[in-house]
Motif scaffolding. Structure first.
Motif, PDB file in Angstrom:
ATOM      1  N   UNK A 132      17.677  40.930  68.211  1.00  0.00           N
ATOM      2  CA  UNK A 132      17.199  41.842  67.177  1.00  0.00           C
ATOM      3  C   UNK A 132      17.000  41.052  65.889  1.00  0.00           C
ATOM      4  N   UNK A 133      15.764  41.015  65.409  1.00  0.00           N
ATOM      5  CA  UNK A 133      15.428  40.239  64.217  1.00  0.00           C
ATOM      6  C   UNK A 133      15.541  41.075  62.951  1.00  0.00           C
ATOM      7  N   UNK A 134      15.319  42.376  63.076  1.00  0.00           N
ATOM      8  CA  UNK A 134      15.464  43.252  61.908  1.00  0.00           C
ATOM      9  C   UNK A 134      15.622  44.687  62.385  1.00  0.00           C
ATOM     10  N   UNK A 135      16.133  45.543  61.473  1.00  0.00           N
ATOM     11  CA  UNK A 135      16.267  46.959  61.771  1.00  0.00           C
ATOM     12  C   UNK A 135      17.405  47.270  62.720  1.00  0.00           C
ATOM     13  N   UNK A 136      17.438  48.510  63.192  1.00  0.00           N
ATOM     14  CA  UNK A 136      18.463  48.955  64.127  1.00  0.00           C
ATOM     15  C   UNK A 136      17.878  50.045  65.013  1.00  0.00           C
ATOM     16  N   UNK A 137      18.536  50.320  66.126  1.00  0.00           N
ATOM     17  CA  UNK A 137      18.062  51.316  67.080  1.00  0.00           C
ATOM     18  C   UNK A 137      19.254  52.089  67.621  1.00  0.00           C
ATOM     19  N   UNK A 138      19.040  53.359  67.935  1.00  0.00           N
ATOM     20  CA  UNK A 138      20.111  54.219  68.435  1.00  0.00           C
ATOM     21  C   UNK A 138      19.679  54.859  69.745  1.00  0.00           C
ATOM     22  N   UNK A 139      20.648  55.365  70.485  1.00  0.00           N
ATOM     23  CA  UNK A 139      20.359  56.050  71.746  1.00  0.00           C
ATOM     24  C   UNK A 139      19.444  57.236  71.474  1.00  0.00           C
ATOM     25  N   UNK A 140      18.378  57.341  72.257  1.00  0.00           N
ATOM     26  CA  UNK A 140      17.431  58.432  72.093  1.00  0.00           C
ATOM     27  C   UNK A 140      16.219  58.074  71.261  1.00  0.00           C
ATOM     28  N   UNK A 141      16.256  56.910  70.579  1.00  0.00           N
ATOM     29  CA  UNK A 141      15.094  56.477  69.792  1.00  0.00           C
ATOM     30  C   UNK A 141      13.971  56.010  70.703  1.00  0.00           C
ATOM     31  N   UNK A 142      12.731  56.192  70.262  1.00  0.00           N
ATOM     32  CA  UNK A 142      11.572  55.677  70.981  1.00  0.00           C
ATOM     33  C   UNK A 142      11.241  54.277  70.461  1.00  0.00           C
ATOM     34  N   UNK A 143      11.042  53.346  71.387  1.00  0.00           N
ATOM     35  CA  UNK A 143      10.722  51.968  71.027  1.00  0.00           C
ATOM     36  C   UNK A 143       9.362  51.616  71.600  1.00  0.00           C
ATOM     37  N   UNK A 144       8.482  51.084  70.769  1.00  0.00           N
ATOM     38  CA  UNK A 144       7.150  50.683  71.221  1.00  0.00           C
ATOM     39  C   UNK A 144       7.193  49.246  71.715  1.00  0.00           C
ATOM     40  N   UNK A 145       6.638  49.001  72.911  1.00  0.00           N
ATOM     41  CA  UNK A 145       6.563  47.659  73.485  1.00  0.00           C
ATOM     42  C   UNK A 145       5.097  47.241  73.496  1.00  0.00           C
ATOM     43  N   UNK A 146       4.671  46.400  72.548  1.00  0.00           N
ATOM     44  CA  UNK A 146       3.255  46.015  72.501  1.00  0.00           C
ATOM     45  C   UNK A 146       2.883  45.106  73.652  1.00  0.00           C
ATOM     46  N   UNK A 147       1.645  45.207  74.105  1.00  0.00           N
ATOM     47  CA  UNK A 147       1.152  44.356  75.191  1.00  0.00           C
ATOM     48  C   UNK A 147       0.688  43.029  74.625  1.00  0.00           C
ATOM     49  N   UNK A 148       0.846  41.976  75.394  1.00  0.00           N
ATOM     50  CA  UNK A 148       0.382  40.650  75.005  1.00  0.00           C
ATOM     51  C   UNK A 148      -1.098  40.530  75.333  1.00  0.00           C
ATOM     52  N   UNK A 149      -1.918  40.269  74.321  1.00  0.00           N
ATOM     53  CA  UNK A 149      -3.359  40.128  74.521  1.00  0.00           C
ATOM     54  C   UNK A 149      -3.670  38.683  74.831  1.00  0.00           C
ATOM     55  N   UNK A 150      -4.097  38.427  76.050  1.00  0.00           N
ATOM     56  CA  UNK A 150      -4.309  37.059  76.495  1.00  0.00           C
ATOM     57  C   UNK A 150      -5.752  36.587  76.335  1.00  0.00           C
ATOM     58  N   UNK A 151      -6.673  37.495  76.133  1.00  0.00           N
ATOM     59  CA  UNK A 151      -8.087  37.107  76.027  1.00  0.00           C
ATOM     60  C   UNK A 151      -8.667  37.693  74.755  1.00  0.00           C
ATOM     61  N   UNK A 152      -9.217  36.844  73.892  1.00  0.00           N
ATOM     62  CA  UNK A 152      -9.859  37.304  72.673  1.00  0.00           C
ATOM     63  C   UNK A 152     -11.239  36.671  72.579  1.00  0.00           C
ATOM     64  N   UNK A 153     -11.816  36.711  71.380  1.00  0.00           N
ATOM     65  CA  UNK A 153     -13.174  36.198  71.208  1.00  0.00           C
ATOM     66  C   UNK A 153     -13.246  34.677  71.283  1.00  0.00           C
ATOM     67  N   UNK A 154     -12.100  34.010  71.295  1.00  0.00           N
ATOM     68  CA  UNK A 154     -12.097  32.548  71.305  1.00  0.00           C
ATOM     69  C   UNK A 154     -11.294  31.951  72.463  1.00  0.00           C
ATOM     70  N   UNK A 155     -10.899  32.754  73.412  1.00  0.00           N
ATOM     71  CA  UNK A 155     -10.135  32.220  74.542  1.00  0.00           C
ATOM     72  C   UNK A 155     -10.330  33.065  75.782  1.00  0.00           C
TER      73      UNK A 155
END
Length: 263
Positions: free
Chosen positions: A133-156
């Motif tokens: 955990x780098x910052x903030x805090x979380x409790x039981x019942x909280x919703x956590x967003x898990x972002x997807x890793x974007x592997x392909x962009x306009x330059x790769x």
């Protein structure tokens, strides 16, 4: 963080991966050059100094560019050595650890941010993620967003099937490749033992190439039992020609640094 390096081998692929994680999750690092007992005693000090300079050069553009480097032999003679054998340099390492240790601080009121270290499955429990955990805090019942890793962009783009899965793609990093659609790029690195690798396109991926890759990546819908697949053209992607990757050599040699040289 302690980055343990085999003094006879130097930085390896897994060492670089640990270094990337360290730059995300840690503020301080100590490099430990281990197995110094494997070096000939007459050349030991010179070899240690040489590897120390190599590590300093490797780390000069990272946040750890001034980190301590300690040489040790945790188990002189290897695992078969008697228990009476005394470790070399470990007491000095402990003193450095004491000097560098600190209590980390973070803002518990900030946004919740956790760097994922591991992701695995436990029978009866489902998917489990552990991390720092780098910052903030979380409790039981909280919703956590898990972002997807974007592997392909306009330059790769992500390539596959050019190398066998067991190939060490690191030795091909930096080599030029050409797509059948005309773009030229450089191999940036691989993704573990998957055989896939990332290609950087300095001039950018053409819009038509991106559209073609998007079309190829679409999966045809599975037909149910007894169903007849529809012949709708919007679902027919098997007729689309794949984008081929070409890696050309006029000649190649295998140099002392285990890198492929392209001419």
């Amino acid at each position: 963080m302690m980055l343990v390096i085999d003094v006879t081998k130097g930085m390896q692929t897994q060492s670089a991966e640990c270094l990337v994680i360290g730059q995300i999750a840690c503020q301080k690092m100590i490099v430990v050059l281990n197995k110094i007992d494997l070096l000939p005693e007459s050349k030991r000090q010179a070899a240690i100094e040489k590897m120390t300079k190599k590590m300093q050069k490797t780390l000069e553009n990272t946040k750890f560019h001034e980190c301590p480097i300690v040489s040790v032999s945790a188990k002189p003679g290897g695992p078969e050595a008697p228990e009476t054998v005394v470790p070399v340099g470990v007491s000095e390492l402990i003193e450095v650890l004491k000097a560098e240790a600190y209590l980390p601080k973070r803002d518990p009121s900030g946004p919740f941010l956790m760097a994922i270290d591991h992701c695995f499955s436990i029978k009866g429990q489902g998917t489990v993620m552990t991390g720092t955990i780098l910052s903030g805090s979380v409790s039981v019942g909280d919703n956590v967003e898990i972002p997807a890793l974007k592997l392909c962009d306009d330059y790769s783009v992500i390539g596959r099937s050019l190398f066998k899965k067991e190939t060490n793609i690191q030795i091909f990093v930096g080599l030029k490749v050409k797509l059948s659609t005309g773009e030229e790029g450089l191999i940036e690195g691989g993704f573990g033992q998957s055989g896939k690798f990332k290609i950087r396109i300095p001039d950018g991926v053409k819009p038509e190439t991106k559209a073609l890759l998007t079309t190829i990546s679409k999966k045809k819908p599975k037909a149910g039992k007894g169903d007849t697949p529809k012949e709708d053209e919007s679902n027919r992607v098997d007729s689309v020609q794949p984008v081929h990757i070409t890696l050309l050599f006029k000649r190649y040699v295998f140099d002392s640094q285990k890198k492929m040289i392209q001419s």
